[in-house]
Design an enzyme around this catalytic site. Structure first.
Site, short mmCIF file in Angstrom:
data_model
loop_
_atom_site.label_atom_id
_atom_site.label_comp_id
_atom_site.label_asym_id
_atom_site.label_seq_id
_atom_site.Cartn_x
_atom_site.Cartn_y
_atom_site.Cartn_z
N HIS B 63 1.04 -1.38 0.09
CA HIS B 63 0.03 -0.12 0.01
C HIS B 63 1.02 1.26 0.04
O HIS B 63 1.64 1.46 0.88
CB HIS B 63 -0.75 -0.14 1.29
CG HIS B 63 -1.85 -1.16 1.20
ND1 HIS B 63 -2.94 -1.17 0.67
CD2 HIS B 63 -1.60 -2.46 1.64
CE1 HIS B 63 -3.54 -2.42 0.78
NE2 HIS B 63 -2.74 -3.20 1.30
N ARG B 65 -0.37 4.24 -0.52
CA ARG B 65 -1.18 5.36 -0.02
C ARG B 65 -1.40 6.53 -0.91
O ARG B 65 -2.25 7.43 -0.34
CB ARG B 65 -0.76 5.64 1.31
CG ARG B 65 -0.46 4.60 2.25
CD ARG B 65 -1.81 4.03 2.85
NE ARG B 65 -1.50 3.22 3.71
CZ ARG B 65 -2.37 2.06 4.06
NH1 ARG B 65 -3.31 1.94 3.41
NH2 ARG B 65 -2.38 1.18 5.02
N ASN B 95 -6.75 0.50 -2.60
CA ASN B 95 -7.75 1.04 -1.24
C ASN B 95 -7.20 2.36 -1.01
O ASN B 95 -6.91 2.44 0.10
CB ASN B 95 -7.72 -0.06 -0.54
CG ASN B 95 -6.66 -0.40 0.29
OD1 ASN B 95 -5.68 -0.15 -0.37
ND2 ASN B 95 -6.84 -0.59 1.49
N ASP B 306 2.60 -6.86 2.12
CA ASP B 306 1.27 -6.32 2.74
C ASP B 306 1.77 -4.96 3.42
O ASP B 306 1.05 -4.68 4.46
CB ASP B 306 0.35 -7.05 3.54
CG ASP B 306 -1.03 -6.33 3.48
OD1 ASP B 306 -1.17 -5.48 2.99
OD2 ASP B 306 -1.87 -7.13 4.12
N PHE B 324 -5.54 -1.24 11.10
CA PHE B 324 -4.98 -2.57 10.78
C PHE B 324 -3.71 -2.23 9.93
O PHE B 324 -3.67 -1.31 9.00
CB PHE B 324 -5.72 -3.65 10.10
CG PHE B 324 -6.77 -4.00 10.77
CD1 PHE B 324 -6.78 -5.04 11.66
CD2 PHE B 324 -8.13 -3.62 10.54
CE1 PHE B 324 -7.67 -5.75 12.34
CE2 PHE B 324 -9.17 -4.05 11.33
CZ PHE B 324 -9.07 -5.20 12.08
ZN LIG Z 1 -5.83 -7.35 2.56
ZN LIG Z 2 -3.26 -5.28 1.71
#
Ligand SMILES: [Zn+2]
Ligand SMILES: [Zn+2]
Lengths: 326, 428
Positions: B63, B65, B95, B306, B324
């Site tokens: 990620h 961001r 995301n 991740d 998270f």
């Molecule tokens: Zn995930």
């Molecule tokens: Zn993820």
């Protein structure tokens, strides 16, 4: 002589047998104060205790307030129960405020587990957990243990049954840590949906039916049923709950002679407990309330007063001055 | 074009299982030659005696961001952190805020990467519009714009119908689907694994079944639709069993797990340690054993970080309020070539396979190999350097790691992306 080792009282997990006994012994002298005509001692005179309640609870906050004032402390009540979601940052802000106010101790209740631990990172005064989310409620467990000890003697070897919504109960969780440390036999009774996973591994016996699970008990502690749990499918309805997990007159007859019935309050009469049981000779529910003040006085004294006295003692030992506690 | 000759280096090339001491000649963006005693006039020389060289790491789940959450990380800081960790290819999830769910958004990420990234960046497009789990996003147009896969990572796709249609449709564009397997009905308000630790902390627990149920469903749908499915961040023992079962049936499925699931258990979340709060949650030793078994027998194909950066104040909250995520770029290699490799009882070259060519192949990327004529993405590694993890020295904007203070061995000496040094210490 043993002392309360941590600066705070965040929970009973990790608290030793000696420390628990110290609180219970201290609470006995505190209870004696309450029988005097002048129910006040100057132990915490000039000290400020902040009652920080992010979740409404008249019972617990009043109990703490009475405990502090009987020790002559000044109490500042901060009730911010209105906002249900309180972010960590605002707890930090509050901690700064408390420092500025010159508080000597802080009692906190919050709907999020771990908030007292979080607050304790930010302030250097004792923090007492008055209930955090579904985690712990150490003073309730201490007053339960105090009450049990008054009636049944030493806790070691006693069979204690806690009935109901164990999963969401901070009372049950603190009782679990405390009672296991004290060597009691602990049994949780409730539907599988309300039993926290992994408790057997911690040494708790689990049963799913009340009948057959309370007859040998020295203590039966009935937890309050939260009606909201119904809609979340933890159990079908209150009628069914009271049928299988409620203590009623018929079941009371099958209890062990001399056993006591406890409830952390407030009660749902007719659900987890009938009026007949609540008003029976075995019920010690009102004593629990009285003892709550004594236990909280003991804890405030040990965390704020005794510590302070110890510090003074080290400062003044040369002068040969022994501080008087009461 | 300048040439760079790396001499006497121990080459570890997992795709070809080539492990020998040799020279590597980089010419511009490509590897010109690999062999003993290469002799090139005019080339810059590096005496790499005692160092290892291996393909640049391919991280297929991270990620960055950007857009929208630049206080956590940007494409610039994230890729700088990746470079410091020996990662030369980053696949970034959709995301962000707003989510990357359109060709324009894909173009934005690629354009930002073009201008600010120091490693290769491949965006993933959202599976559904706004990542709402309701309507399919424009998968074809995002593929054309440069998306390498589609995923609603961060959320499980709750609607089986939506998932099935997306799988059918994505196959037309050869787009792999990266699945974040989570049944949200089972994980609501649950910050840690369901079990002894959730009970100990007095918080709601997240059951492994939330992961295994959705994995099962996605595999059933993949079998039906013929979609190329990649299950990300496998954390639970039974998930490995289910993947193994469907792989044996010939379903086109690959899977990854993350280093933290291989090195930590839910015990790390004790005392409300929010830096160990990750989704899916850290689980138990039994789950961890099953992950290792899955890696050994190929049920789990590869490892991805991740990398999920969050600011200090976001993480500095109560367990249930903190977000998270664990950052992973700068701890990946020392964990892989240290505790993870040791626990597997395999050679370093095999451990490297899980984060290079195998990762690339899982989602059809051309990366993760070090070969003559290939792109010069590589890492020079000092296997003997002491490495005490110190988050304060990280290049990432964020510090949310549970590995702070860990004593590990090995350090990235230099990272090259398309022949250009993007990270390295002053001696090189
Ligand atoms: Zn995930
Ligand atoms: Zn993820």
């Amino acid at each position: 002589m043993s002392t309360w080792k941590s600066r705070d009282c965040l929970g009973l997990r990790g608290v030793s047998r000696e420390e628990i006994e110290l609180v219970l012994d201290t609470a006995r002298s505190m209870k004696e104060i309450q029988t005097r005509t002048v129910k006040k001692v100057p132990t915490l005179r000039g000290k400020i205790v902040i009652n920080l309640f992010y979740e409404p609870s008249t019972r617990t906050s009043t109990s703490f307030e009475l405990a502090a004032t009987r020790l002559s402390a000044d109490v500042i009540d901060i009730q911010t129960g209105a906002s249900s979601v309180v972010k960590g940052e605002s707890v930090v802000d509050t901690a700064q405020t408390l420092r500025v106010m010159g508080a000597d101790g802080c009692v906190i209740r919050h709907s999020v587990s771990g908030t007292p631990h979080f607050l304790a990172k930010y302030i250097d005064i004792p923090v007492i957990n008055a209930g955090d989310g579904t985690n712990e409620h150490p003073t309730q467990a201490l007053l339960d243990m105090f009450t049990i000890r008054e009636h049944k003697g030493p806790l070691e070897g006693l069979t204690i049954v806690i009935v109901g919504d164990i999963l969401h109960s901070r009372v049950a969780r603190s009782n679990m840590w405390g009672l296991l440390t004290m060597g009691a036999k602990l049994r949780f009774v409730g539907p599988p949906t309300l039993i926290p996973p992994g408790v057997e591994a911690l040494g708790v016996e689990v049963r799913h039916k009340l009948d057959g699970a309370f007859e040998d008990a020295d203590v039966i502690n009935l937890l309050r049923v939260q009606k909201e749990r119904m809609s979340a499918n933890f159990f079908p309805d209150l009628k069914e709950y009271s049928r299988y997990y409620g203590m009623n007159g018929e079941r009371l007859k099958r209890t062990k002679p001399g056993s006591i019935i406890m409830h952390p309050g407030p009660m749902n009469r007719g659900v987890e407990i009938t009026t007949e049981v609540a008003e029976s000779d075995q019920a010690v529910i009102l004593e629990q309330v009285t003892n709550g003040i004594a236990v909280r006085m003991a804890l405030l004294y040990l965390l704020i007063g005794a510590r302070d006295a110890n510090e003074k003692k080290t400062e003044t030992t040369k002068a040969g001055d022994t501080p008087s506690l009461f | 074009m300048t040439q760079l000759l790396i001499q006497n280096v121990r080459l570890l090339e997992p795709a070809s299982m080539d492990d020998r001491v040799t020279d590597i000649l980089i010419d511009g963006e490509t590897i010109r030659d690999i062999g003993p005693s290469l002799n090139t006039k005019g080339a810059d020389l590096i005496d790499a005696n005692g160092l290892w060289a291996f393909p640049g790491v391919v991280d297929i789940h991270a990620h960055l961001r950007e857009p929208g959450q630049e206080s956590k990380e940007t494409i610039a800081t994230g890729t700088r952190s990746a470079a410091a960790g020996g990662i030369t290819t980053v696949v970034c999830m959709a995301n962000t805020a707003p989510p990357v769910d359109s060709p324009t958004a894909i173009e934005f990420v690629l354009e930002r990467a073009e201008r600010t990234a120091c490693v290769h960046v491949h965006p993933v497009g959202a599976l559904t519009k706004g990542m709402q789990g309701k309507e399919m996003a424009p998968i074809g147009a995002m593929a054309e714009a440069g998306a390498v896969a589609i995923s609603d990572d961060g959320c499980g796709v709750m609607d089986s119908y939506v998932m099935m249609r997306a799988m059918e449709y994505a196959a037309v564009f050869d787009m792999p689907i990266i699945s974040h397997c989570e049944d949200h009905n089972l994980t609501a308000n649950a910050p840690v694994n369901l079990g002894k630790m959730s009970t100990t902390l007095g918080v709601t627990g997240s059951p492994r079944e939330a992961e295994t149920i959705q994995t099962s469903r996605d595999l059933i749908l993949a079998r039906k639709t013929g979609a190329q499915l990649h299950i990300s961040h496998v954390s639970a023992a039974e998930t490995v069993d289910i993947i193994r079962f469907y792989k044996a049936k010939g379903v086109k499925v690959t899977a990854d797990t993350a280093p933290h699931y291989l090195t930590l258990t839910d015990e790390a979340t004790d005392h409300f340690n929010t830096n160990a709060k990750v989704n899916p949650p850290l689980r138990t030793l039994e789950d961890q054993e099953a992950l290792y078994e899955g890696l050994r027998d190929g049920s789990i194909d590869c490892i991805a970080t991740d990398h999920s950066p969050h600011t200090f104040s976001e993480k500095d909250q109560q367990m249930s309020a903190a977000p998270f995520g664990i950052i992973g770029f700068e701890t990946l290699l020392p964990l892989m070539l240290g505790p993870i490799q040791q626990r597997c009882g395999l050679d370093p070259i095999e451990a490297l396979g899980w984060i290079t060519y195998k990762s690339a192949r899982a989602i059809n990327l051309d990366a993760g190999e070090l070969k003559i004529g290939g792109r010069a993405d590589l890492v020079l590694w000092n296997p003997d350097a002491e490495n005490v993890i110190d988050a304060e020295t990280f290049y990432s904007k964020s510090r949310n790691t549970p590995f702070n203070g860990w004593k590990l061995k090995g350090r990235v000496k230099a990272t090259y992306v398309s022949g250009r040094r993007v990270h390295g210490d002053s001696e090189i």
